[in-house]
Design a protein around this motif. Structure first.
Motif, PDB file in Angstrom:
ATOM      1  N   ASP A 132       0.806  -1.222   0.000  1.00 43.20           N
ATOM      2  CA  ASP A 132       0.000   0.000   0.000  1.00 43.20           C
ATOM      3  C   ASP A 132       0.836   1.267   0.000  1.00 43.20           C
ATOM      4  O   ASP A 132       0.295   2.369  -0.071  1.00 43.20           O
ATOM      5  CB  ASP A 132      -0.952  -0.002   1.205  1.00 43.20           C
ATOM      6  CG  ASP A 132      -0.302  -0.584   2.438  1.00 43.20           C
ATOM      7  OD1 ASP A 132       0.501   0.119   3.065  1.00 43.20           O
ATOM      8  OD2 ASP A 132      -0.569  -1.765   2.737  1.00 43.20           O
ATOM      9  N   GLY A 169       3.419   1.335  -2.263  1.00 37.19           N
ATOM     10  CA  GLY A 169       4.014   1.259  -3.587  1.00 37.19           C
ATOM     11  C   GLY A 169       5.337   0.519  -3.645  1.00 37.19           C
ATOM     12  O   GLY A 169       5.973   0.465  -4.707  1.00 37.19           O
ATOM     13  N   ALA A 180      -1.186   1.826  -5.592  1.00 39.56           N
ATOM     14  CA  ALA A 180      -0.890   2.080  -4.183  1.00 39.56           C
ATOM     15  C   ALA A 180      -1.841   3.105  -3.575  1.00 39.56           C
ATOM     16  O   ALA A 180      -2.184   3.003  -2.389  1.00 39.56           O
ATOM     17  CB  ALA A 180       0.555   2.546  -4.045  1.00 39.56           C
TER      18      ALA A 180
END
Length: 257
Positions: free
Chosen positions: A50, A52, A112
Motif C-alpha cells: 500500500d 508502492g 498504491a
C-alpha cells in the motif's frame, strides 16, 4: 372427465420446448471462488504494498495469513466482505500478531493510492492496527497466477467497467498452503479463530466430538440458517445412536436375543 383432459393438456403445453425456453433462467456469470485446501501459493510472486514498494509474497509469511481477494475500487461487495472479515477477527479473541491480514486486489488497474485509502479505513477496525494489515496490488500476469492458485476468477463487465466476482477468503499456513476457506460476507468468529490457530499449528487435531459440534454449528450467514449438511448430520446421529446402543447391548449379552 373434461377437467382431467384440460389438466393433461396444461401439463403437456407446460412441458413444451417453447414453455421450457420461456422458463429458462439466465446463466450465472463465470466468476468463481473454489479454493482447494493444501494448494500452495506462488511465494516468489512480486507484488506492491500500500506504499508502492515491491514485496515478495514469501516475505509476509512469518505467521498465518488471512487473505482476502477483491479490489479496492469496488463499489459494492468488496468492502462488505472485508468489513465482515474485520468484524469476525475483532470478535475472535485472536491477539495482535497471531495473524497477518492481507488484502489482494485482483484488478491490475488498482495501485498504491487506492490500497492506501482502503488501509486507512480498515486499520482502525483491526485489533493490531496497520501493523497487522497489508494491502497488495500487482500486474495482470502475477495476479493471474495467484488467482489460479486460489481457485478464484473475476470477470470484467464491459458495460460498467466493474468486476463480477464471488465473496470469500482463505486462511494460509506459514508455508503458503491454503489451510481453510470461508465463503460469504459474514463469518463465525470462533470458526475463524480455530482456522487461524490450526494453520499456525497451535491447535491439536479436533476430536470426533469436536467435529460433530463444528458440523452442528455450521451456520450459513447468507441464508440465516444451518446448512443442509449440518442438519443431515444431526438427523443421522439421532437415528444412529440408538442402533449403536442396541448393538452394544446385544454383544454384552453374548449375542442372545
Amino acid at each position: 372427465m373434461n377437467a382431467v383432459v384440460i389438466l393433461l393438456l396444461a401439463v403437456v403445453l407446460g412441458c413444451s420446448p417453447a414453455a421450457a425456453q420461456a422458463l429458462r433462467l439466465p446463466s450465472p456469470p463465470p466468476a468463481r471462488f473454489e479454493p482447494v485446501p493444501g494448494t500452495r501459493l506462488p511465494l516468489d510472486a512480486i507484488l506492491r504494498d500500500d506504499e508502492g514498494r515491491e514485496v515478495k509474497l514469501a516475505s509476509l509469511f512469518d505467521r498465518p495469513i488471512v487473505l482476502v481477494p477483491g479490489y479496492y475500487t469496488c463499489p459494492n461487495l468488496c468492502s462488505t466482505l472485508f468489513e465482515g472479515v474485520l468484524q469476525a477477527l475483532a470478535l475472535s479473541g485472536l491477539a495482535a500478531g497471531d495473524y497477518r491480514l492481507v488484502g489482494l486486489s485482483v484488478d491490475p488497474r488498482d495501485g498504491a493510492a487506492a490500497a492506501a485509502t482502503r488501509k486507512r479505513a480498515y486499520a482502525a477496525l483491526l485489533p493490531g492496527g496497520a501493523a497487522d494489515l497489508t494491502l497488495l496490488t500487482g500486474d495482470a500476469a502475477t495476479l493471474a497466477q495467484l488467482e489460479a492458485a486460489l481457485g478464484y476468477r473475476a470477470v470484467p463487465d464491459a458495460a460498467s467497467g466493474q468486476l463480477a466476482h464471488a465473496a470469500g477468503f482463505v486462511v494460509l499456513a506459514p508455508d503458503g498452503r491454503i489451510a481453510h476457506a470461508f465463503s460469504g460476507v459474514r463469518f463465525d468468529p470462533a470458526g475463524l479463530r480455530a482456522a487461524v490457530k490450526a494453520a499456525g499449528h497451535d491447535a491439536p487435531a479436533p476430536s470426533f466430538g469436536q467435529l460433530v459440534l463444528l458440523l452442528c454449528a455450521h451456520y450459513a450467514p447468507t441464508s440465516g440458517r444451518h446448512t443442509g449438511a449440518a442438519l443431515a448430520g444431526v438427523r443421522a446421529g439421532v437415528l444412529l445412536l440408538p442402533l449403536l446402543f442396541l448393538c452394544w447391548l446385544w454383544r454384552r449379552r453374548g449375542g442372545r436375543t
